[in-house]
Design a protein around this motif. Structure first.
Motif, PDB file in Angstrom:
ATOM      1  N   GLN A 170       0.288   3.901  -2.845  1.00 18.51           N
ATOM      2  CA  GLN A 170       0.170   5.303  -2.455  1.00 18.51           C
ATOM      3  C   GLN A 170       1.112   6.175  -3.281  1.00 18.51           C
ATOM      4  OE1 GLN A 170       2.127   6.416   1.155  1.00 18.51           O
ATOM      5  NE2 GLN A 170       0.417   7.701   1.861  1.00 18.51           N
TER       6      GLN A 170
ATOM      7  N   TYR B  60       0.814  -1.214   0.000  1.00 13.98           N
ATOM      8  CA  TYR B  60       0.000   0.000   0.000  1.00 13.98           C
ATOM      9  C   TYR B  60       0.847   1.264   0.000  1.00 13.98           C
ATOM     10  CZ  TYR B  60      -4.178  -2.722   0.084  1.00 13.98           C
ATOM     11  OH  TYR B  60      -5.195  -3.603  -0.283  1.00 13.98           O
TER      12      TYR B  60
ATOM     13  N   VAL C 179      -4.880   7.291  -1.894  1.00 11.63           N
ATOM     14  CA  VAL C 179      -5.085   5.928  -1.420  1.00 11.63           C
ATOM     15  C   VAL C 179      -5.398   5.936   0.065  1.00 11.63           C
ATOM     16  CG1 VAL C 179      -3.957   3.709  -0.956  1.00 11.63           C
ATOM     17  CG2 VAL C 179      -3.581   4.859  -3.144  1.00 11.63           C
TER      18      VAL C 179
END
Length: 356
Positions: A99, A95, A106
């Motif tokens: 991002q 993530y 995000v």
């Protein structure tokens, strides 16, 4: 407020034709839905995570990365990231990478999922579900906030001098929502850290949602993150619209009756009366959605489920047009009326960066 759509990515026969889309067709349909969401002015597209038929979103970051490259404004989220069966090291790195690719657009919603067998598939025991959620998230937070982590817990091998890469964009981790349908422990976890709490708000009566959100708000204040009405709350919702209310009911009924989760159960009318499901005109969706504030207070994010139960892509895109043109502009205006100035907006990368 933020408004958007979320999808569980089910592959379900269309009861009107009997045709079942291929996995590839369903994946590409979700991509089309995300692009349409930005086109019609929605704020958020959220994608679930599943590892079993009849669902296809097994790799949310892959799909969201594709969408990020083809959008410029849409906030990309998960409708569930399985904090219990995914390694928190992998979540931290995946993530942070997403991002970076999305220039900060995000966030993610952590959950335990609704499929019991997923635990042994990934080497875990469902009886440890809550404990896994607590321990894994504690590690995830450290991996995003500390450059070098030494850690030892119960459910994974220890870490010694470990650095997750890439580091979060601008030193600001993605905002986290803790999603739960029925577990007060998850509301407590969200409150403890001052994170967001997302109530699925689809299968349960409003009294249940009111209790869960109320618990989260009280505990948010207890832990010193602000007053109860400053807690960050998101809600799900489920709608099907046509210009004429009866036309909406007639068209949606076979999809409801054969849906994989609630099909062959209560009638459409009973389910609509007992849960937030709204099938009718755009004005009925507006009126019903505005009542949510009456029992959860001012909140920050409203996501709608519009693409499930075998609905054809053409129909789903028509639903998005109605949301973007007729429903959400009115909701934005109405929800702003009487909203106290001290109630925060939903966090974004830019707002979190300013506070850092």
């Amino acid at each position: 407020m933020q408004f958007g759509v979320f999808t569980v990515g089910d592959v379900t026969p269309d009861p009107a034709t009997g045709r079942v889309p291929t996995d590839a067709e369903r994946v590409k349909a979700m991509m089309t839905i995300a692009l349409k969401a930005e086109e019609v002015g929605l704020d958020v597209f959220a994608l679930g995570e599943h590892h079993n038929p009849p669902f296809v979103p097994s790799s949310p970051t892959t799909m969201l990365g594709w969408i990020a490259a083809r959008t410029s404004r849409l906030l990309l989220s998960t409708a569930t990231t399985l904090i219990t069966t995914n390694d928190p090291v992998k979540i931290a790195e995946d993530y942070a990478m997403l991002q970076t690719l999305a220039d900060g657009r995000v966030d993610l919603m952590l959950g335990r999922g609704n499929t019991g067998p997923v635990y042994p598939w990934f080497g875990q025991d469902i009886r440890n579900g809550i404990a896994l959620a607590v321990e894994n998230y504690a590690l995830l937070r450290r991996l995003w906030r500390e450059d070098v982590v030494d850690w030892e817990g119960k459910f994974r091998t220890p870490l010694s001098g470990f650095t997750a890469t890439p580091r979060p964009l601008d030193g600001v981790p993605p905002f986290v929502w803790h999603g739960s349908i029925r577990s007060p422990e998850i509301a407590e976890q969200a409150a403890y850290y001052g994170d967001g709490f997302f109530a699925n708000h689809i299968f349960w009566p409003k009294e249940h949602t009111q209790r869960m959100v109320g618990l989260y708000r009280r505990r948010f204040e207890h832990y010193g993150h602000g007053s109860a009405d400053q807690a960050i709350v998101g809600l799900g919702g489920q709608v099907f619209m046509r210009k004429n209310s009866q036309d909406a009911k007639n068209e949606f009924r076979p999809y409801f009756d054969n849906a994989p989760v609630y099909g062959h159960g209560p009638s459409l009318e009973d389910f609509s009366a007992q849960t937030p499901l709204t099938v009718g005109s755009p004005q009925e969706v507006i009126d019903r959605t505005l009542t949510f504030r009456e029992y959860v207070g001012d909140y920050q994010r409203q996501l709608f489920l519009v693409d499930h139960a075998g609905l054809p892509l053409k129909t789903v895109l028509e639903q998005l047009d109605m949301l973007g043109e007729e429903v959400v502009p009115v909701l934005r205006k109405e929800f702003a009326i009487g909203r106290p100035e001290h109630v925060p907006d939903a966090p974004t990368h830019e707002s979190l960066k300013e506070k850092a």
